[in-house]
Design a protein around this motif. Structure first.
Motif, PDB file in Angstrom:
ATOM      1  N   ILE A  61      -1.161  -5.553   2.060  1.00 58.45           N
ATOM      2  CA  ILE A  61      -1.212  -4.617   3.562  1.00 58.45           C
ATOM      3  C   ILE A  61      -1.221  -3.264   2.906  1.00 58.45           C
ATOM      4  N   ASP A  62      -2.041  -2.501   3.471  1.00 56.61           N
ATOM      5  CA  ASP A  62      -2.157  -1.004   3.406  1.00 56.61           C
ATOM      6  C   ASP A  62      -2.502  -0.142   4.554  1.00 56.61           C
ATOM      7  N   GLY A  63      -2.486   1.031   4.351  1.00 50.01           N
ATOM      8  CA  GLY A  63      -2.997   1.730   5.513  1.00 50.01           C
ATOM      9  C   GLY A  63      -4.572   2.406   4.971  1.00 50.01           C
ATOM     10  N   ALA A  64      -5.131   3.090   5.927  1.00 44.82           N
ATOM     11  CA  ALA A  64      -6.359   3.887   5.865  1.00 44.82           C
ATOM     12  C   ALA A  64      -6.478   5.193   6.514  1.00 44.82           C
ATOM     13  N   ASP A  65      -7.484   5.910   6.134  1.00 40.51           N
ATOM     14  CA  ASP A  65      -7.817   7.215   6.610  1.00 40.51           C
ATOM     15  C   ASP A  65      -8.971   7.061   7.836  1.00 40.51           C
ATOM     16  N   GLU A  66      -9.844   6.211   7.663  1.00 42.37           N
ATOM     17  CA  GLU A  66     -10.769   5.886   8.645  1.00 42.37           C
ATOM     18  C   GLU A  66     -11.254   4.492   8.835  1.00 42.37           C
TER      19      GLU A  66
ATOM     20  N   SER B 273      -5.752   6.631  16.050  1.00 39.65           N
ATOM     21  CA  SER B 273      -6.632   7.841  15.648  1.00 39.65           C
ATOM     22  C   SER B 273      -7.461   7.567  14.460  1.00 39.65           C
ATOM     23  N   LYS B 274      -7.146   6.463  13.638  1.00 36.45           N
ATOM     24  CA  LYS B 274      -8.054   6.247  12.496  1.00 36.45           C
ATOM     25  C   LYS B 274      -9.526   5.601  12.580  1.00 36.45           C
ATOM     26  N   LEU B 275      -9.466   5.167  13.861  1.00 37.16           N
ATOM     27  CA  LEU B 275     -10.695   4.567  14.405  1.00 37.16           C
ATOM     28  C   LEU B 275     -11.983   5.528  14.793  1.00 37.16           C
TER      29      LEU B 275
ATOM     30  N   ILE C 199     -12.265   4.341   4.858  1.00 42.62           N
ATOM     31  CA  ILE C 199     -12.098   5.133   3.733  1.00 42.62           C
ATOM     32  C   ILE C 199     -10.635   5.133   3.639  1.00 42.62           C
ATOM     33  N   LYS C 200     -10.397   5.123   2.354  1.00 45.62           N
ATOM     34  CA  LYS C 200      -8.934   5.201   1.813  1.00 45.62           C
ATOM     35  C   LYS C 200      -8.663   6.173   0.669  1.00 45.62           C
ATOM     36  N   GLY C 201      -7.485   6.828   0.417  1.00 48.77           N
ATOM     37  CA  GLY C 201      -7.402   7.853  -0.627  1.00 48.77           C
ATOM     38  C   GLY C 201      -6.818   9.031  -0.326  1.00 48.77           C
ATOM     39  N   GLY C 202      -6.629   9.203   1.218  1.00 48.12           N
ATOM     40  CA  GLY C 202      -5.872  10.320   1.481  1.00 48.12           C
ATOM     41  C   GLY C 202      -4.654  10.956   1.000  1.00 48.12           C
ATOM     42  N   GLY C 203      -3.846   9.850   0.259  1.00 44.29           N
ATOM     43  CA  GLY C 203      -2.857   9.849  -0.575  1.00 44.29           C
ATOM     44  C   GLY C 203      -3.058   9.933  -2.051  1.00 44.29           C
ATOM     45  N   GLY C 204      -4.277   9.904  -2.284  1.00 47.07           N
ATOM     46  CA  GLY C 204      -4.545   9.808  -3.732  1.00 47.07           C
ATOM     47  C   GLY C 204      -4.404   8.514  -4.556  1.00 47.07           C
ATOM     48  N   ALA C 205      -4.089   7.569  -3.845  1.00 53.04           N
ATOM     49  CA  ALA C 205      -3.939   6.037  -4.491  1.00 53.04           C
ATOM     50  C   ALA C 205      -4.825   5.373  -4.497  1.00 53.04           C
ATOM     51  N   LEU C 206      -6.055   5.662  -4.338  1.00 54.82           N
ATOM     52  CA  LEU C 206      -7.235   4.784  -4.147  1.00 54.82           C
ATOM     53  C   LEU C 206      -7.806   3.938  -5.132  1.00 54.82           C
ATOM     54  N   LEU C 207      -7.429   4.302  -6.520  1.00 51.25           N
ATOM     55  CA  LEU C 207      -7.689   3.549  -7.658  1.00 51.25           C
ATOM     56  C   LEU C 207      -6.882   2.085  -7.473  1.00 51.25           C
ATOM     57  N   ILE C 208      -5.715   2.322  -7.427  1.00 55.22           N
ATOM     58  CA  ILE C 208      -4.996   0.901  -7.520  1.00 55.22           C
ATOM     59  C   ILE C 208      -5.010   0.385  -6.346  1.00 55.22           C
ATOM     60  N   GLU C 209      -5.186   1.249  -5.085  1.00 53.47           N
ATOM     61  CA  GLU C 209      -5.393   0.442  -3.867  1.00 53.47           C
ATOM     62  C   GLU C 209      -6.584  -0.450  -3.704  1.00 53.47           C
ATOM     63  N   LYS C 210      -7.593  -0.113  -4.398  1.00 56.77           N
ATOM     64  CA  LYS C 210      -8.724  -0.812  -4.551  1.00 56.77           C
ATOM     65  C   LYS C 210      -8.581  -1.853  -5.398  1.00 56.77           C
TER      66      LYS C 210
ATOM     67  N   GLY D 113       0.994  -1.224  -0.016  1.00 55.28           N
ATOM     68  CA  GLY D 113       0.136  -0.104  -0.043  1.00 55.28           C
ATOM     69  C   GLY D 113       0.918   1.312  -0.070  1.00 55.28           C
ATOM     70  N   THR D 114       0.294   2.491   0.194  1.00 54.81           N
ATOM     71  CA  THR D 114       0.666   3.713  -0.036  1.00 54.81           C
ATOM     72  C   THR D 114       0.404   4.489   1.411  1.00 54.81           C
ATOM     73  N   GLY D 115       1.355   5.434   1.587  1.00 54.84           N
ATOM     74  CA  GLY D 115       1.191   6.232   2.826  1.00 54.84           C
ATOM     75  C   GLY D 115       2.333   6.007   3.846  1.00 54.84           C
ATOM     76  N   SER D 116       2.123   6.929   4.590  1.00 58.97           N
ATOM     77  CA  SER D 116       3.102   6.969   5.806  1.00 58.97           C
ATOM     78  C   SER D 116       3.138   5.975   6.950  1.00 58.97           C
ATOM     79  N   THR D 117       2.297   4.946   6.761  1.00 55.46           N
ATOM     80  CA  THR D 117       1.949   3.809   7.622  1.00 55.46           C
ATOM     81  C   THR D 117       2.730   2.802   6.775  1.00 55.46           C
ATOM     82  N   ALA D 118       1.871   2.535   5.650  1.00 54.03           N
ATOM     83  CA  ALA D 118       2.016   1.426   4.758  1.00 54.03           C
ATOM     84  C   ALA D 118       3.935   1.512   4.360  1.00 54.03           C
TER      85      ALA D 118
HETATM   86  C1  5RP Z   1      -3.405   6.631   0.249  1.00 55.99           C
HETATM   87  C2  5RP Z   1      -4.060   5.867   1.335  1.00 55.99           C
HETATM   88  C3  5RP Z   1      -3.279   5.922   2.553  1.00 55.99           C
HETATM   89  O1  5RP Z   1      -2.908   4.391   2.939  1.00 55.99           O
HETATM   90  C4  5RP Z   1      -4.054   6.577   3.712  1.00 55.99           C
HETATM   91  O2  5RP Z   1      -4.212   8.052   3.171  1.00 55.99           O
HETATM   92  C5  5RP Z   1      -3.483   6.423   5.152  1.00 55.99           C
HETATM   93  O3  5RP Z   1      -2.076   7.248   5.002  1.00 55.99           O
HETATM   94  P1  5RP Z   1      -1.318   7.329   6.376  1.00 55.99           P
HETATM   95  O4  5RP Z   1      -0.864   6.030   6.710  1.00 55.99           O
HETATM   96  O5  5RP Z   1      -0.148   8.308   5.741  1.00 55.99           O
HETATM   97  O6  5RP Z   1      -2.205   7.936   7.284  1.00 55.99           O
HETATM   98  O7  5RP Z   1      -5.089   5.450   1.320  1.00 55.99           O
HETATM   99  O8  5RP Z   1      -4.195   6.653  -0.833  1.00 55.99           O
END
Ligand code: 5RP
Length: 233
Positions: free
Chosen positions: A88-93, A128-130, A101-112, A28-33
């Motif tokens: 394995i990926d991150g999530a926004d909520e 904090s994402k719960l 909810i995902k896509g805070g990093g703009g990568a939702l299309l390929i993430e899905k 996945g994408t983002g600062s956790t993944a």
């Molecule tokens: C990117 C995502 C990320 O996984 C989501 O935004 C969480 O990011 P972070 O781990 O940086 O909080 O969906 O499109």
């Protein structure tokens, strides 16, 4: 504990527990993944993991794989054949049913695409994402073709959402996704049926994908501030 440390804890724990040698692995994408990718690379370098075939979900994760020595493949490559063992990926909520909810990093299309092509799916996040209800605090990203900027926004407003065109940082104008599209971030002032909306939103002409992930229930690795990693199924 700092949020960055929580993200690292969740990412490392999931990588160590779930990734096995020989897996076709969505990353996945983002600062956790990013911590998952780093840990997989470290485990490969020390010889604890081998034969990983990685499918990165964005330029960010692709560059991280390059940095950590993880071989990358297209989803259509014959070695991957359109199906993954694990993503394995991150999530926004994350709601209490592990809908996302995902896509805070703009990568939702390929993430899905990766999520729905995976036999197993895991999410890494700090606490904090719960949330109780998806979509009332963090906006739901909607990827639209550029020509649908106004018509799709009007259709989304009709559903009761406030709509914001995502603006770029350090580049004038909107964010352009990795597939040349725009992002409309929408927020509902009332609780919504995320599963119904995941389908309904994609019926709006010009919508390519939306950030509700409700049809696959991941195992979620949640890092808490007391140092505990909760694994929620
Ligand atoms: C990117 C995502 C990320 O996984 C989501 O935004 C969480 O990011 P972070 O781990 O940086 O909080 O969906 O499109």
């Amino acid at each position: 504990m700092e949020q960055q440390a929580l993200k690292e804890n969740a990412g490392r724990a999931a990588a160590e527990a779930l990734v096995k040698s020989g897996m076709k692995l969505g990353l996945g994408t983002g600062s956790t993944a990013i911590h998952v990718i780093r840990r997989v690379g470290e485990l490969m370098a020390e010889g604890s993991l081998s034969g990983i075939l990685a499918f990165p979900t964005s330029f960010q994760s692709s560059i991280a794989c390059e940095k950590w020595g993880i071989p990358v493949y297209a989803l259509n490559a014959k070695e991957i054949g359109g199906s993954l063992d694990l993503t394995i990926d991150g999530a926004d909520e994350i709601d209490p049913e592990n809908r996302l909810i995902k896509g805070g990093g703009g990568a939702l299309l390929i993430e899905k695409l990766a999520a729905y092509a995976s036999a197993a799916y895991a999410i890494v996040a700090d606490e904090s994402k719960l949330v109780e209800n998806l979509g009332t605090a963090f906006p739901v990203p909607i990827e639209v073709i550029p020509e649908a900027r106004i018509t799709a926004a009007a259709a989304l407003e009709k559903l009761g959402a406030a709509v914001f065109l995502r603006e770029a940082v350090r580049k004038a104008g909107p964010v352009i996704t990795e597939h040349g599209n725009l992002l409309l971030d929408i927020r509902f002032p009332f609780p919504v049926d995320s599963a119904a909306l995941e389908t309904e939103l994609n019926g709006i002409p010009g919508v390519v994908e939306n950030g509700f992930f409700t049809r696959i229930r991941p195992v979620v690795y949640i890092a808490h501030t007391d140092g505990i990693i909760e694994v929620r199924k």
